[in-house]
Write an enzyme that holds these catalytic residues in place. Sequence first.
Site, PDB file in Angstrom:
ATOM      1  N   HIS A  90      32.195  37.882  32.192  1.00 53.43           N
ATOM      2  CA  HIS A  90      31.454  38.386  33.338  1.00 53.43           C
ATOM      3  C   HIS A  90      30.366  39.380  32.915  1.00 53.43           C
ATOM      4  CE1 HIS A  90      34.552  37.249  36.641  1.00 53.43           C
ATOM      5  NE2 HIS A  90      33.579  36.385  36.557  1.00 53.43           N
ATOM      6  N   ASP A  92      29.391  42.157  34.057  1.00 49.43           N
ATOM      7  CA  ASP A  92      29.737  43.572  33.987  1.00 49.43           C
ATOM      8  C   ASP A  92      30.684  43.885  32.822  1.00 49.43           C
ATOM      9  OD1 ASP A  92      31.791  42.223  35.231  1.00 49.43           O
ATOM     10  OD2 ASP A  92      32.425  43.930  36.418  1.00 49.43           O
ATOM     11  N   HIS A 413      41.694  39.924  40.576  1.00 49.19           N
ATOM     12  CA  HIS A 413      41.989  41.259  40.056  1.00 49.19           C
ATOM     13  C   HIS A 413      43.387  41.616  40.543  1.00 49.19           C
ATOM     14  CE1 HIS A 413      37.994  42.455  38.631  1.00 49.19           C
ATOM     15  NE2 HIS A 413      37.513  41.739  39.627  1.00 49.19           N
TER      16      HIS A 413
END
Lengths: 695, 740
Positions: A90, A92, A413
């Site tokens: 990802h 980030d 998550h």
Amino acid sequence: MASVVTGAQNKRPNPNSTSAAATREGDQLIITPLGAGNEVGRSCVYMSYKGKTVLFDCGIHPAYSGVAALPYFDEIDPSTIDVLLITHFHLDHAASLPYFLEKTNFRGRVFMTHSTKAIYRLLLSDYVKVSKVSVEDMLYDENDIVRSMDKIEVIDFHQTLEVNGIRFWCYTAGHVLGAAMFMVDIAGVRVLYTGDYSREEDRHLRAAEVPQFTPDICIIESTYGVQLHQPRPVREKRFTDVIHSTISQGGRVLIPAFALGRAQELLLILDEYWENHPELHNIPIYYASPLAKRCMAVYQTYINAMNDRIRTQFANSNPFDFKHISPLKSIENFDDVGPSVVMASPSGLQSGLSRQLFDKWCADKKNACVIPGYVVEGTLAKTIINEPKEVTLMNGLVAPLNMQVHYISFSAHADCAQTCGFLKELMPPHIVLVHGEANEMGRLKQKLVSQFADSNTKLYTPKNCQSVTMHFSSEKMAKVIGKLAEKVPETGESVSGLLVKKGFTYQIMAPDDLRVFSQLSTANVTQRITVPYTGAFEVIKYRLKQIYESVESPPVEETEVPTLIVHERLTIRHESDTYVVMQWSADPISDMVSDSVVAMILNIGREGPKVTPIEEKTQEEMERMARKVVHSLMVSLFGDTKFGEDGRLVITVDADVARLDIKSGEVECENQGLRERIKTAFGRMQGAIRPIPKP
Amino acid sequence: MGTSVQVTPLSGVYGENPLCYLVAIDGFNLLMDCGWNDLFDPSLLQPLSRVAKSIDAVLISHPDILHLGALPYARKHFGLSAPVYATEPVYRLGLLTMYDHYLSRRQISDFDMFTLDDIDVAFQNVIRLKYSQNYHLSENGEGIVIAPHVAGHLLGGTIWKITKDGEDVVYAVDFNHRKERHLNGTVLESFVRPAVLITDAYNALNNQVYKRQRDQEFIDAILRVLRADGTVLLPVDTAGRVLELILILEQYWAQQHLSFPIFFLTNVASSTVEYVKSFLEWMSDSIAKSFEHTRDNAFLLKYVTLIINKSDLENYAGVPKVVLTSMASLEVGFSHDIFVELATDAKNIVLFTERGQFGTLARMLQVDPPPKAVKVTMSKRVPLVGDELKAYEEEQEKIKKEEAVKKASIVKVEEVRATSSHLSESTKGDSMVIDPASATASPKASSHFRGQMDILIDGFTPPSTSVAPMFPFFENTAEWDDFGEVINPDDYVIQEEDSNHMVGNGKSLDVKPDEASVHLLLDSTPSKVVSHELTVQVKCALLYMDFEGRSDGRSVKSIISHVAPLKLVLVHGSAEATEHLKMHCAKHVCPHVYAPQIEETIDVTSDLCAYKVQLSEKLMSNVLFRKMVENEISWMDSVAEKTNEKVFTLLPPPSAPPTHKSVLVGDLKLADFKQYLSTKGVQVEFAGGALKCGEHITVRKISDSSQKGGTGPQQIVIEGPLCEDYYKIRGHLYSQFYLL
């Protein structure tokens, strides 16, 4: 033959002893988030222990652009970092990697899993292409990405690697394909960095594993704070129900999702749902992402990183070969005539295709927008979750927001229950929370504090660039091996040998064993020197006897030629009338003896100085001389050295004062380290002043 | 003191018999490999049968018959129930290899050593590991850590490192240090000074030509035959070395734009390649790199056609072609049949890429000069008819009832998926070659599945974890229509009798219900074997080229001497090779070289003494380390103090310690020293093995210490007349060492 056994409990250093301050500095473990400290985005956590440095992740902040999106790299010196570990692809977590590798003086090694590396390349190329920033704001270009690929090394799940004494391996994290949690072991202190993880198995990914070993520190994400996810079947049902009812009323469904990761999971759900509902077969599903299409090959290849369900399906046909879903190149190719389901990126509706479709559809109340995952603060998607009356379109006009907005989180998550459960199983003594909005993180911290109230667990929520320091007092253990270990010593007996340090392991061995237990070897250097001498051999013997206590002359029968052995070190052979041959095995003392013998032999030829018996020096004189020698040597070693009133040497180093009694060798000093150093130095001086020892 | 280690070979010493060794570490019995030969000769397993029950863990190193062939049999007949450890590719390709062998055997005989079920059961409890994964054994293996490492040779091939209390036992057989197209070379050389190294002497007397030259000769030989309208038969293994050959051919065909067809024919060809495609993590760096950059999977084959039926070759009867087919022994299977067909024509060539196993047809053909004619047995399975059939059916009916009840619960959703996948594929109608997935099911299989579903409906319960039961696939009527057209009525006849077998073998389906089931179907048709002997005139060319992918003799020796184990155990290799390597190693590597006989237990417990001490801060503050390569080293004097039962703390000595004999640490290479001296402006040259420095000074190394495993220090002699040069050169010489 590793034998690192390092305890890691005592947290506070003992303030009484400053002696070990120098070594204790190395025992400090520092964790500094350079990004993702009290925020979501630009994950980057710096860790340093015993002079080894590890950086976890290297992301950008999706809400910013240019240099502002980077983690705070200027807080650290990139050249000191030994290992950089990337958990998943990802943006980030990985998108500032090309910058870090190509534009800084980073010299360490980078690791990620196979699938992460394959997707990283595609994803970042796409990111560079679509991010519409000026050339100056570009952090890196396509070439930087290609170059970075050569520097990235791969690691497979559970594979243990060692770099510079840092051992590390990774566990399945369950978040996206190839997502890993890294466990780093430096000198016995273990740190677990979870990255983004999920403890729930889904359609294609395994749940995050619980590591076999308890880490000393767990750096864990806190994205969802204290929120709880709905069970997966409920979420899936809501998702499919919303879509089904919208299209049966003639509406269109927009799913803004990031091209990779959760999108594949949603596509699997949709494809399966369509398969089970023949009445929907005439409704098209599109995924508008050339990137996702390109990455399909990666998903098709690395099935071994997925769960058993997918692997079993793969045996028959490729589950990522969707039967009811077709790719959509761009909005121009989109024939918007009736109900349809479109999955488009970006997930935040900032720009691009998802925004174009949103602008087009937002005014019609038949339509629906399903936001399937975490949305970053500051994006339009975050705004519309609160269902405002109006929204601003990309062309600047304001339009009413009539379409239905559903927020059904599929983002993998961990939620509060998973995080608590995970930590409960691991029971790490230190927990560092990262990757979460300050509020969410704060709430989670409270929750965890109460959960771990009766244990000694410490919780930290550092902000960016704020360091967390922990102390791990390490006991250095060594293994005595080989000949030296044949007899286990009793208290008070001495142990002397070579101390060999490799990484963080210590071994003590006899010099003879060095070859056996390490790649090093020892050598004997035999020296043989021919010295011209024409005189009688007996003269040499006579002269030598005057100087040296031990001069042997073995019978000629044994040695063929007349021979002298001095101190059992040096052999002198009278091989010819014109020269003698001296032979000895090199070491400082023998070299010295040989030099004196050479000088003596050369001088016999000449008139030679008379051997005058040295006056027997009185004990007192000897004493005085020794004091003088010791004093001057101490001055050269420690600087400020004076004789004190009581006859002791007073040595002042910075603020520490030591008193050395030359007679007894006792040192009085508050600083343990200095005392030991002086003691050792004095011991060596004594050794130098004393007569040559018998070998 | 130390960890007790005993090694007992159970098979595969002083010869080329399958590999199987028992390694006991502190009483924990590890079985290293569990091999059988291509002939499945049960007498070879006698020693194993005696110890099988006492085994605690099985470690498999390569996915071929020689390394894992006996697993199903041992599990079934000897009560070998220990967990098996292997890498993912070894597990998967090993399973396919076993299927292939079983099916090939079944074609021509009433092979009953083990069944597909037995294979599945044996592979069910394989624990799959990754390379360099440190796996901590539990229970009575507490403290033992096993880790597989790259061996080269075959995909997923493993050298095992077993560690207990800091002592390493390394089991490295059939490794290859050379990097190949699809595999990285072994990492064996990175293990230094293990307590015990167990390795093979298989190639000790072989030396290889350069890879490039060999590859070129290989291609030339093939092209010569093809251009002369001949057929090339490459008898290969099922899923091992063949992968390398396929890549060589693919690459060359692509470079030269050749159009000769290449066939890869095994019972499991398509699933083999399909799985191999997903094993990129285990392959060479270059393959991984090309995938990362272009997403081109090296095993997305463009020129090689995967077939699972020999009849597919019939269309190419007169066409020059290359056929890679399994059963390298030529004893059974496709390679056997094709050999018989090809042998009589001088245009053709049989190109062996590995040495045939002892006592097989392949071995017979590899002798020099090759035999003019060989006797072969042609066997064929023919369906039962009349009374025989009736009797069989009655018997089966009985078994069917029993088994249907028993196994119904085991059969899972997978079968249903298999069917559904088939349904979608049948609409595609691609040739199985282009899309290997479509080869994964055939009309027969699915018609067969339908029958099975009928049986299952009652006993079948959807697993609790599944979101939706898979039955709705059958509501898809459109595809049923398509499908109906494909079905050959004849298949239905067979299907009736076979459904029971499918139930029985349900478990094999979650592995790969494609060819296996197709052939299974063929196999379990009520049938008997009819065989006749015939003599085949061997007119075709025969050629052997070494593509075995093992390190050759010279490299093996240099690798062993680099690894320099404290004790060395030699296994697997002809008597001469074993003796040769034993002599060599005893002289150059280490004094403790063992080559035990079968069932001879040797004790290789290290005589190493060791105890642990704690280094006090006081002591360490005085230690000044010097850095050497990757070690730091220092002399240390200390006094022991007993802190508790087991551990000592080392404290600095109370008084100045007696001086110790000084130690020079370092490894002097005369060639390097020469270079160093010449940079310092010293005239230097080699003369008679010694280094002549300047006019008069010589520096020599006394040779007996050059042996790697020797424990003595290097002996260096510097001599010369008394002169300034002498002291200068001595100074340079000292600078090469650390004086401690």
